[in-house]
Design an enzyme around this catalytic site. Structure first.
Site, PDB file in Angstrom:
ATOM      1  N   ARG A  67     -72.122 -38.957  49.819  1.00 23.37           N
ATOM      2  CA  ARG A  67     -72.149 -37.820  50.740  1.00 23.37           C
ATOM      3  C   ARG A  67     -72.222 -36.506  49.974  1.00 23.37           C
ATOM      4  O   ARG A  67     -72.962 -35.599  50.351  1.00 23.37           O
ATOM      5  CB  ARG A  67     -70.911 -37.842  51.645  1.00 23.37           C
ATOM      6  CG  ARG A  67     -70.877 -36.663  52.612  1.00 23.37           C
ATOM      7  CD  ARG A  67     -69.590 -36.597  53.422  1.00 23.37           C
ATOM      8  NE  ARG A  67     -69.660 -35.501  54.354  1.00 23.37           N
ATOM      9  CZ  ARG A  67     -70.189 -35.573  55.559  1.00 23.37           C
ATOM     10  NH1 ARG A  67     -70.682 -36.727  55.986  1.00 23.37           N
ATOM     11  NH2 ARG A  67     -70.244 -34.517  56.360  1.00 23.37           N
ATOM     12  N   ASP A 107     -60.100 -34.944  47.593  1.00 24.18           N
ATOM     13  CA  ASP A 107     -59.791 -34.811  49.011  1.00 24.18           C
ATOM     14  C   ASP A 107     -59.682 -36.193  49.660  1.00 24.18           C
ATOM     15  O   ASP A 107     -59.668 -36.339  50.870  1.00 24.18           O
ATOM     16  CB  ASP A 107     -60.822 -33.939  49.742  1.00 24.18           C
ATOM     17  CG  ASP A 107     -62.252 -34.473  49.662  1.00 24.18           C
ATOM     18  OD1 ASP A 107     -62.451 -35.599  49.152  1.00 24.18           O
ATOM     19  OD2 ASP A 107     -63.173 -33.761  50.108  1.00 24.18           O
ATOM     20  N   LEU A 124     -64.878 -35.605  45.786  1.00 21.86           N
ATOM     21  CA  LEU A 124     -65.009 -34.781  46.991  1.00 21.86           C
ATOM     22  C   LEU A 124     -65.946 -35.493  47.953  1.00 21.86           C
ATOM     23  O   LEU A 124     -67.023 -35.944  47.542  1.00 21.86           O
ATOM     24  CB  LEU A 124     -65.605 -33.407  46.663  1.00 21.86           C
ATOM     25  CG  LEU A 124     -64.763 -32.398  45.889  1.00 21.86           C
ATOM     26  CD1 LEU A 124     -65.650 -31.244  45.449  1.00 21.86           C
ATOM     27  CD2 LEU A 124     -63.623 -31.892  46.765  1.00 21.86           C
ATOM     28  N   HIS A 125     -65.550 -35.591  49.226  1.00 28.79           N
ATOM     29  CA  HIS A 125     -66.480 -36.189  50.181  1.00 28.79           C
ATOM     30  C   HIS A 125     -66.270 -35.745  51.621  1.00 28.79           C
ATOM     31  O   HIS A 125     -67.132 -35.970  52.464  1.00 28.79           O
ATOM     32  CB  HIS A 125     -66.392 -37.721  50.126  1.00 28.79           C
ATOM     33  CG  HIS A 125     -65.180 -38.277  50.813  1.00 28.79           C
ATOM     34  ND1 HIS A 125     -63.934 -38.272  50.229  1.00 28.79           N
ATOM     35  CD2 HIS A 125     -65.026 -38.839  52.039  1.00 28.79           C
ATOM     36  CE1 HIS A 125     -63.060 -38.831  51.063  1.00 28.79           C
ATOM     37  NE2 HIS A 125     -63.699 -39.177  52.163  1.00 28.79           N
ATOM     38  N   ARG A 126     -65.154 -35.097  51.940  1.00 27.12           N
ATOM     39  CA  ARG A 126     -64.865 -34.789  53.345  1.00 27.12           C
ATOM     40  C   ARG A 126     -65.779 -33.678  53.860  1.00 27.12           C
ATOM     41  O   ARG A 126     -66.082 -32.714  53.149  1.00 27.12           O
ATOM     42  CB  ARG A 126     -63.403 -34.412  53.516  1.00 27.12           C
ATOM     43  CG  ARG A 126     -62.469 -35.589  53.243  1.00 27.12           C
ATOM     44  CD  ARG A 126     -61.053 -35.329  53.708  1.00 27.12           C
ATOM     45  NE  ARG A 126     -60.208 -36.464  53.388  1.00 27.12           N
ATOM     46  CZ  ARG A 126     -60.071 -37.553  54.148  1.00 27.12           C
ATOM     47  NH1 ARG A 126     -60.727 -37.627  55.289  1.00 27.12           N
ATOM     48  NH2 ARG A 126     -59.290 -38.545  53.782  1.00 27.12           N
TER      49      ARG A 126
END
Length: 364
Positions: A239, A280, A206-208
């Site tokens: 992130r 994502d 996950l990073h968005r």
């Protein structure tokens, strides 16, 4: 022919590997400029050693910052490089701040720009990447598209004459590394503690911003992953780690086992050994598809629409609201053949051929 490749983020480094090798095979002059957009060693340096990419000829060391500050710093640093070198092509990759900065710096100096992975569209204008890829396509002189769908997008935007279908260079490197994994030359050594590579597990990333910046949404997503009946190897992007710390909560909970991002070979090995992927990430969606693993994408759309065919990839923008979330995320692999929507694994050689063929036809 002289080509300058400008890269700065993890996915671009993977794409650079087959391009650099193809440039060498063709005897072309190739310089690599690393902006330093990903300054974490696990997101950058490890790829040069792990994929055999030549060390960058120039490293700008830009580091983190707001989109505007980061892009502006890159612009001012790239200007003198392009002005001095005057390459036949500046080759930009994907959809990051490094992509748009290099494209803008080059076109202002009348240096021809080629955009690798052109024509991708999510049609989600909340994504910074969508603006980067659209603006780059309209600024570039040569658009190197990975798929027919991308070619169709470019044609609808009046860019058909500048577009070439070359295939996807990610296929080149993904299939090569997959073969090394299957031959026993690459092993999974970086799975988080508590994840047994001999038992079923999922790989997750996950990073968005849409998933990480709102603490309530991020907590709900993590709780949904934590409730799955199999271990989830969460390879935590910097992130995600930073946002979790800022929100004041731990990532590890329930079935979630937190680890570091993996070098590309180990990532492919982790996916090959997994029961599926939850992500994502655009790149990981496609890699799961190429490696024959079901993917669940925590987004309302995907640029890689081909992965949706046959149920290989399923969009789940709000997994915590889906009554059948567990069944979706842990579904078995489909039996539908994936075909070859992204090419045959020789895209990099085609990219170099097209660059050489069109070199000199652009205004200098």
């Amino acid at each position: 022919m002289k080509v300058i490749s400008v890269v700065g983020a993890r996915p671009q480094l993977v794409k650079l590997a087959p391009i650099a090798a193809a440039m060498t095979r063709a005897g072309q002059e190739h310089l690599v400029v690393h902006t330093g957009q990903h300054y974490d060693a696990e997101m950058s340096d490890v790829f040069f050693s792990g994929l055999g990419i030549p060390a960058p000829d120039i490293h700008l060391g830009v580091g983190s910052g707001s989109h505007g500050a980061q892009t502006g710093t890159m612009l001012s640093a790239l200007d003198p490089i392009f002005d001095k070198e005057r390459p036949d092509w500046v080759l930009v990759y994907g959809d990051t701040n490094s992509t748009i900065a290099a494209a803008l710096a080059a076109v202002k100096l009348h240096v021809p720009v080629a955009h690798l992975e052109a024509g991708l569209r999510s049609f989600n204008r909340r994504m910074p990447e969508e603006h980067n890829r659209v603006l780059t396509d309209h600024a570039a002189d040569l658009l190197l598209a990975p798929t027919q769908v991308a070619m169709d997008h470019l044609a609808r935007e009046g860019l058909a004459e500048r577009s070439r279908l070359v295939g996807d260079v990610m296929v080149d490197v993904c299939l090569q590394v997959r073969d090394q994994v299957l031959a026993g030359n690459v092993a999974v050594t970086g799975l988080p503690e508590g994840v047994d590579p001999a038992a079923p597990y999922l790989v997750a990333t996950l990073h968005r911003p849409d998933n990480t910046d709102d603490p309530a949404r991020l907590t709900a997503i993590l709780d949904a992953l934590a409730a799955l009946p199999v271990p989830v190897a969460l390879l935590a992007h910097p992130r995600l780690v930073n946002r979790a710390a800022a929100h004041g909560f731990d990532l590890a909970r329930g079935s979630l086992h937190v680890g570091r991002p993996l070098p590309y070979g180990e990532l492919v090995a982790a996916v090959v050994g997994s029961a599926g992927v939850v992500t994502d990430s655009g790149g990981l969606q496609k890699e799961a598809f190429l490696l024959g693993k079901p993917c669940t994408t925590i987004r309302p759309e995907t640029e890689w629409v081909e992965t949706l065919e046959g149920g290989w990839n399923v969009l789940a923008p709000d997994p915590h609201l889906l009554p059948d979330w567990t069944a979706v995320a842990t579904r078995p692999a489909p039996t539908v053949d994936i075909g070859r929507p992204y090419g045959d694994g020789h895209a990099a050689d085609e990219v170099v051929r097209v660059l050489a063929e069109t070199s000199g036809s652009q205004e200098a």
